[in-house]
Scaffold this active site. Structure first.
Site, mmCIF file in Angstrom:
data_model
loop_
_atom_site.group_PDB
_atom_site.id
_atom_site.type_symbol
_atom_site.label_atom_id
_atom_site.label_comp_id
_atom_site.label_asym_id
_atom_site.label_seq_id
_atom_site.Cartn_x
_atom_site.Cartn_y
_atom_site.Cartn_z
ATOM 1 N N GLU A 146 42.559 48.384 42.831
ATOM 2 C CA GLU A 146 43.421 48.564 41.651
ATOM 3 C C GLU A 146 42.766 49.426 40.567
ATOM 4 O OE1 GLU A 146 44.507 44.542 40.637
ATOM 5 O OE2 GLU A 146 45.146 44.137 42.683
ATOM 6 N N GLU A 254 48.204 43.207 51.596
ATOM 7 C CA GLU A 254 48.406 41.902 50.934
ATOM 8 C C GLU A 254 49.888 41.511 50.929
ATOM 9 O OE1 GLU A 254 46.431 41.745 47.147
ATOM 10 O OE2 GLU A 254 44.721 42.940 47.835
HETATM 11 O O1 G3I Z 1 37.193 28.468 42.972
HETATM 12 C C1 G3I Z 1 37.593 28.007 41.679
HETATM 13 C C2 G3I Z 1 37.518 26.482 41.628
HETATM 14 O O2 G3I Z 1 36.157 26.083 41.762
HETATM 15 C C3 G3I Z 1 38.088 26.005 40.292
HETATM 16 O O3 G3I Z 1 38.096 24.592 40.285
HETATM 17 C C4 G3I Z 1 39.520 26.544 40.145
HETATM 18 C C5 G3I Z 1 40.174 26.116 38.847
HETATM 19 O O4 G3I Z 1 39.587 26.856 37.805
HETATM 20 O O5 G3I Z 1 39.488 28.003 40.182
HETATM 21 C C6 G3I Z 1 39.020 28.444 41.432
HETATM 22 O O6 G3I Z 1 39.003 29.867 41.411
HETATM 23 C C7 G3I Z 1 40.314 30.432 41.508
HETATM 24 C C8 G3I Z 1 40.374 31.277 42.799
HETATM 25 O O7 G3I Z 1 41.616 31.985 42.875
HETATM 26 C C9 G3I Z 1 40.231 30.395 44.054
HETATM 27 O O8 G3I Z 1 41.314 29.526 44.124
HETATM 28 C C10 G3I Z 1 40.488 31.364 40.297
HETATM 29 O O9 G3I Z 1 40.582 30.565 39.138
HETATM 30 C C11 G3I Z 1 41.775 32.168 40.468
HETATM 31 O O10 G3I Z 1 41.871 33.148 39.430
HETATM 32 C C12 G3I Z 1 41.730 32.924 41.796
HETATM 33 O O11 G3I Z 1 42.965 33.620 41.933
HETATM 34 C C13 G3I Z 1 42.918 34.660 42.929
HETATM 35 C C14 G3I Z 1 43.204 36.016 42.249
HETATM 36 O O12 G3I Z 1 43.234 37.054 43.242
HETATM 37 C C15 G3I Z 1 42.137 36.375 41.236
HETATM 38 O O13 G3I Z 1 40.950 36.634 41.908
HETATM 39 C C16 G3I Z 1 43.994 34.375 43.972
HETATM 40 O O14 G3I Z 1 43.667 33.189 44.703
HETATM 41 C C17 G3I Z 1 44.085 35.544 44.941
HETATM 42 O O15 G3I Z 1 45.185 35.359 45.839
HETATM 43 C C18 G3I Z 1 44.312 36.848 44.166
HETATM 44 O O16 G3I Z 1 44.313 37.897 45.090
HETATM 45 C C19 G3I Z 1 44.536 39.200 44.506
HETATM 46 C C20 G3I Z 1 43.729 40.211 45.295
HETATM 47 O O17 G3I Z 1 42.368 39.843 45.306
HETATM 48 C C21 G3I Z 1 43.950 41.613 44.734
HETATM 49 N N1 G3I Z 1 45.382 41.956 44.699
HETATM 50 C C22 G3I Z 1 46.200 40.966 43.964
HETATM 51 C C23 G3I Z 1 46.036 39.598 44.602
HETATM 52 C C24 G3I Z 1 46.958 38.565 43.987
HETATM 53 O O18 G3I Z 1 46.674 38.376 42.638
#
Ligand code: G3I
Length: 334
Positions: A146, A254
């Site tokens: 991105e 994705e």
């Molecule tokens: O692992 C922590 C956990 O320890 C904690 O208890 C919990 C609550 O705070 O958070 C967990 O981390 C979360 C992680 O997902 C794992 O579940 C993050 O807060 C959360 O922000 C993260 O969201 C991910 C997001 O990217 C941001 O990285 C989504 O699962 C994931 O599907 C999403 O994927 C992105 C691609 O990488 C790039 N393109 C867009 C796509 C969708 O947003």
């Protein structure tokens, strides 16, 4: 597993006989999914479908910089290793996701007030730590994610752009090429999938980078879509034409097509038709060598944790039963 069945499994890219992964492999398409390390660890129903249906896996979050790069010269790979070891054990490839991005950067870097040179050194150290570690199983990396601003054509205003400059992208691609010369290097984005300025901006950026001899092998088109706001497939196909004209390999990286909740039968049918169209495009276009869904069961979708009333974007329902979308892909690849 006997030698013959191991050879058969290899022919099918590690997917089960009759699975979508084995059907996709017949058309030169690696069929994959994003993998949650938590679902793989905690949900007994998850791994059998992962093993049977897919030939390429991508860590949804576990290989991002935040979860791995915990401090200067300190990395934690337990979540990433869980997924990579599963891929190795079941004869599957992986896509690496992602090395430099605006999100999920480690706080110690975000708040470290580091100079441009120090940030480049940190990015270099990270790339030369994680890329060799998974060189045996990762065949394609989303080197950067991105990078293009969706609206005005500038580069995405990210931590790395502000701290290093636009050339952080060039550095990253060149370093990954050094660290894993046989790995395909992708620029992954969400603006390239439809019509209009954002797609043209991404296209022009990549063309200029290729003119600078930046080693970009392919473009990842994410395809996070809503069934009631779909781009026209003719515009999607035009986008594929334009990226193919640059000589790029294309991965649909994705794919999910979320529905306004509660999901109706009509919406599920429209979702199936759209999934079938993507499978047709992947089958027909030699440039498209991977189609990856962003998770495979609605039970473990990233959209479940967003406040918006759009969910159920995947190909298995929350009980791991195949949805019409699953059958539509099978029909396109039978
Ligand atoms: O692992 C922590 C956990 O320890 C904690 O208890 C919990 C609550 O705070 O958070 C967990 O981390 C979360 C992680 O997902 C794992 O579940 C993050 O807060 C959360 O922000 C993260 O969201 C991910 C997001 O990217 C941001 O990285 C989504 O699962 C994931 O599907 C999403 O994927 C992105 C691609 O990488 C790039 N393109 C867009 C796509 C969708 O947003």
């Amino acid at each position: 597993m006997t030698d013959d069945s191991r050879e058969d499994s290899k022919q099918r890219g590690g997917a089960g006989a009759g699975s979508l992964g084995s059907l996709g492999a017949r058309h030169g398409v690696a069929f994959g999914t994003a993998v949650s390390e938590y679902a793989l660890r905690d949900d007994g129903a998850y791994a059998p479908v992962l093993e049977r249906e897919f030939t390429i896996l991508v860590a949804e979050n576990a290989m991002k910089m935040g979860p791995t790069y915990r401090g200067p010269k300190e990395w934690h790979f337990h979540g990433a290793d869980r997924i990579a070891d599963f891929a190795r054990q079941h004869g599957k490839e992986m896509r690496g996701h992602t090395l430099l991005w605006h999100a999920m950067n480690p706080p110690w870097i975000l708040h470290g007030d580091f100079s441009r040179k120090k940030l480049l050194d940190l990015a270099h150290d990270h790339i030369f730590e994680i890329v060799p570690r998974y060189r045996d199983v990762i065949t394609a990396w989303d080197v950067v994610n991105e990078v293009v601003e969706r609206t005005d054509g500038s580069l995405h205003d990210t931590f790395w752009l502000r701290g290093v400059g636009a050339d952080h992208i060039d550095f990253a691609f060149r370093w990954v090429r050094q660290a894993a010369p046989d790995c395909k290097l992708f620029l992954n984005d969400w603006v390239g999938e439809g019509e209009g300025a954002p797609r043209q901006i991404l296209h022009d950026y990549i063309r200029e980078a290729l003119d600078r001899k930046v080693p970009i092998d392919g473009v990842g088109l994410q395809m996070h879509l809503r069934i009631d706001d779909m781009p026209k497939f003719e515009d999607i196909e035009t986008a594929f034409d334009r990226f193919e004209a640059l000589g790029l390999e294309i991965h649909i990286t994705e794919l999910d097509i979320v529905l306004p909740m509660p999901a109706t039968d009509e919406a599920l049918e429209a979702q199936a038709q759209a999934y079938g169209e993507f499978a047709r495009i992947a089958r027909e276009r030699k440039s498209v060598t991977a189609l990856v869904v962003w998770g495979f069961t609605d039970k473990w979708s990233c959209h479940n944790s967003t406040p918006e009333p759009y969910e159920n974007g995947l190909i298995f329902d929350r009980n791991y039963d195949p949805k019409p979308a699953y059958e539509a892909i099978r029909k396109a690849w039978r």
